[in-house]
Design a protein around this motif. Structure first.
Motif, PDB file in Angstrom:
ATOM      1  N   SER A  99      -6.445   6.778  -7.341  1.00  0.00           N
ATOM      2  CA  SER A  99      -6.595   5.833  -6.239  1.00  0.00           C
ATOM      3  C   SER A  99      -7.218   4.532  -6.739  1.00  0.00           C
ATOM      4  O   SER A  99      -8.313   4.531  -7.315  1.00  0.00           O
ATOM      5  CB  SER A  99      -7.468   6.439  -5.134  1.00  0.00           C
ATOM      6  N   SER A 120       0.207  12.968  -9.169  1.00  0.00           N
ATOM      7  CA  SER A 120      -0.929  12.078  -8.895  1.00  0.00           C
ATOM      8  C   SER A 120      -2.204  12.864  -8.592  1.00  0.00           C
ATOM      9  O   SER A 120      -2.168  14.010  -8.113  1.00  0.00           O
ATOM     10  CB  SER A 120      -0.588  11.154  -7.728  1.00  0.00           C
ATOM     11  N   GLU A 133      -2.049  14.476  -3.228  1.00  0.00           N
ATOM     12  CA  GLU A 133      -2.237  14.898  -4.614  1.00  0.00           C
ATOM     13  C   GLU A 133      -1.052  15.734  -5.100  1.00  0.00           C
ATOM     14  O   GLU A 133      -0.478  16.529  -4.362  1.00  0.00           O
ATOM     15  CB  GLU A 133      -3.520  15.720  -4.719  1.00  0.00           C
ATOM     16  N   ARG A 140      -1.951  -1.156  -3.507  1.00  0.00           N
ATOM     17  CA  ARG A 140      -3.078  -0.239  -3.314  1.00  0.00           C
ATOM     18  C   ARG A 140      -2.531   1.165  -3.184  1.00  0.00           C
ATOM     19  O   ARG A 140      -1.747   1.464  -2.273  1.00  0.00           O
ATOM     20  CB  ARG A 140      -3.874  -0.607  -2.065  1.00  0.00           C
ATOM     21  N   LEU A 141      -2.934   2.021  -4.101  1.00  0.00           N
ATOM     22  CA  LEU A 141      -2.506   3.418  -4.087  1.00  0.00           C
ATOM     23  C   LEU A 141      -3.649   4.294  -3.603  1.00  0.00           C
ATOM     24  O   LEU A 141      -4.751   4.238  -4.137  1.00  0.00           O
ATOM     25  CB  LEU A 141      -2.078   3.865  -5.489  1.00  0.00           C
ATOM     26  N   GLN A 142      -3.379   5.076  -2.598  1.00  0.00           N
ATOM     27  CA  GLN A 142      -4.359   6.045  -2.110  1.00  0.00           C
ATOM     28  C   GLN A 142      -3.784   7.435  -2.296  1.00  0.00           C
ATOM     29  O   GLN A 142      -2.699   7.738  -1.809  1.00  0.00           O
ATOM     30  CB  GLN A 142      -4.688   5.797  -0.639  1.00  0.00           C
ATOM     31  N   VAL A 143      -4.509   8.252  -3.023  1.00  0.00           N
ATOM     32  CA  VAL A 143      -4.094   9.623  -3.242  1.00  0.00           C
ATOM     33  C   VAL A 143      -5.054  10.527  -2.493  1.00  0.00           C
ATOM     34  O   VAL A 143      -6.258  10.541  -2.761  1.00  0.00           O
ATOM     35  CB  VAL A 143      -4.095   9.976  -4.748  1.00  0.00           C
ATOM     36  N   PHE A 144      -4.511  11.285  -1.552  1.00  0.00           N
ATOM     37  CA  PHE A 144      -5.341  12.156  -0.725  1.00  0.00           C
ATOM     38  C   PHE A 144      -5.303  13.586  -1.255  1.00  0.00           C
ATOM     39  O   PHE A 144      -4.275  14.046  -1.734  1.00  0.00           O
ATOM     40  CB  PHE A 144      -4.862  12.118   0.728  1.00  0.00           C
ATOM     41  N   GLU A 154       0.841  -1.187   0.000  1.00  0.00           N
ATOM     42  CA  GLU A 154       0.000   0.000   0.000  1.00  0.00           C
ATOM     43  C   GLU A 154       0.879   1.241   0.000  1.00  0.00           C
ATOM     44  O   GLU A 154       1.893   1.299   0.691  1.00  0.00           O
ATOM     45  CB  GLU A 154      -0.925   0.003   1.216  1.00  0.00           C
ATOM     46  N   SER A 160       0.511   5.576   0.143  1.00  0.00           N
ATOM     47  CA  SER A 160      -0.344   6.750   0.311  1.00  0.00           C
ATOM     48  C   SER A 160       0.455   7.985  -0.058  1.00  0.00           C
ATOM     49  O   SER A 160       1.587   8.151   0.396  1.00  0.00           O
ATOM     50  CB  SER A 160      -0.840   6.862   1.754  1.00  0.00           C
ATOM     51  N   VAL A 161      -0.139   8.834  -0.877  1.00  0.00           N
ATOM     52  CA  VAL A 161       0.508  10.081  -1.269  1.00  0.00           C
ATOM     53  C   VAL A 161      -0.523  11.190  -1.225  1.00  0.00           C
ATOM     54  O   VAL A 161      -1.733  10.945  -1.189  1.00  0.00           O
ATOM     55  CB  VAL A 161       1.131   9.988  -2.680  1.00  0.00           C
TER      56      VAL A 161
END
Lengths: 116, 114
Positions: B87, B82, B15, B109-113, B10, B12-13
């Motif tokens: 995501s 990103s 934006e 799993r990539l989550q872009v906040f 996983e 997390s980045v």
């Protein structure tokens, strides 16, 4: 153009009930057909593949079986579902001959199975 | 034996950050294909790119770029700047010309906040 249909999209089944998922391909002949499963939060695992009518190869021993009654139809079945059969099931096809520059798998939209 | 390893489970980045997804593969075949797929929450697999083993040219498509290096058996995927829509779970996969079986990595799993 070739299309692949998979149904149903979602399914909730009780433990011990039978299962039948169907996949059909249109616009091509003699495809290789594949069934994959993705358990929750996991990767994609190849379950079965078929190179022709009635020809099924199993990759992983399990509670499931597959059949190919027609050239472009691939069915995934179970006589009695287990909780561990829950997951996301994907059907795919490819053409071996000729192997063009676009050689690869085409996937259906998947069936989300929940066994309760 | 053929294998695809995606060591990053996983990521997390925020934006606009750049992010690289790693993929290492193993095969004894000389002819093979490498793929990247995107799997949004809806579940369907979205094809992103195909590379055959004889084409080591890197490729750029908009914000996406791929770095294929046979010397290190790697096929890494970079998303530049990103966005939240990026995501998803990203899968690297290997297709052997001899077996015609597509083998997937375990996915990242990539989550872009925002």
């Amino acid at each position: 153009s070739q299309t692949i249909h998979q149904w149903p999209a979602t399914l909730v089944q009780p433990v011990g009930s039978p299962l039948s998922l169907e996949c059909t391909v249109e616009g091509t002949s003699n495809p290789n057909l594949y069934w994959y499963r993705q358990a929750a939060g996991r990767g994609l695992q190849l379950l079965f593949y078929s190179v022709g009518i009635g020809q099924i190869s199993s990759e992983v021993p399990q509670n499931l079986s597959a059949s190919r009654p027609q050239d472009r139809q691939f069915i995934l079945s179970s006589k009695k579902l287990l909780l561990s059969d829950s997951g996301f099931y994907l059907c795919a096809w490819t053409l071996l001959y000729p192997r063009t520059v676009s050689y690869g798998y085409t996937f259906g939209s998947g069936t989300r199975l929940t066994v309760v | 034996a053929q294998k695809v390893t995606q060591a990053q489970t996983e990521i997390s980045v925020v934006e606009k950050e750049d992010v690289t997804l790693d993929c290492v593969y193993e095969t004894r075949d000389t002819t093979y294909y490498l793929f990247w797929y995107k799997q949004p929450p809806s579940g369907e697999l979205v094809f992103l790119i195909r590379r055959n083993s004889f084409d080591e040219q890197n490729e750029i498509s908009g914000r996406y770029s791929w770095n294929f290096q046979k010397s290190t058996s790697s096929f890494n995927f970079t998303i530049t700047a990103s966005q939240v829509v990026d995501s998803a779970v990203y899968f690297c996969a290997l297709l052997s010309y001899n077996t015609d079986k597509l083998i997937f990595g375990t996915g990242t799993r990539l989550q872009v906040f925002p």
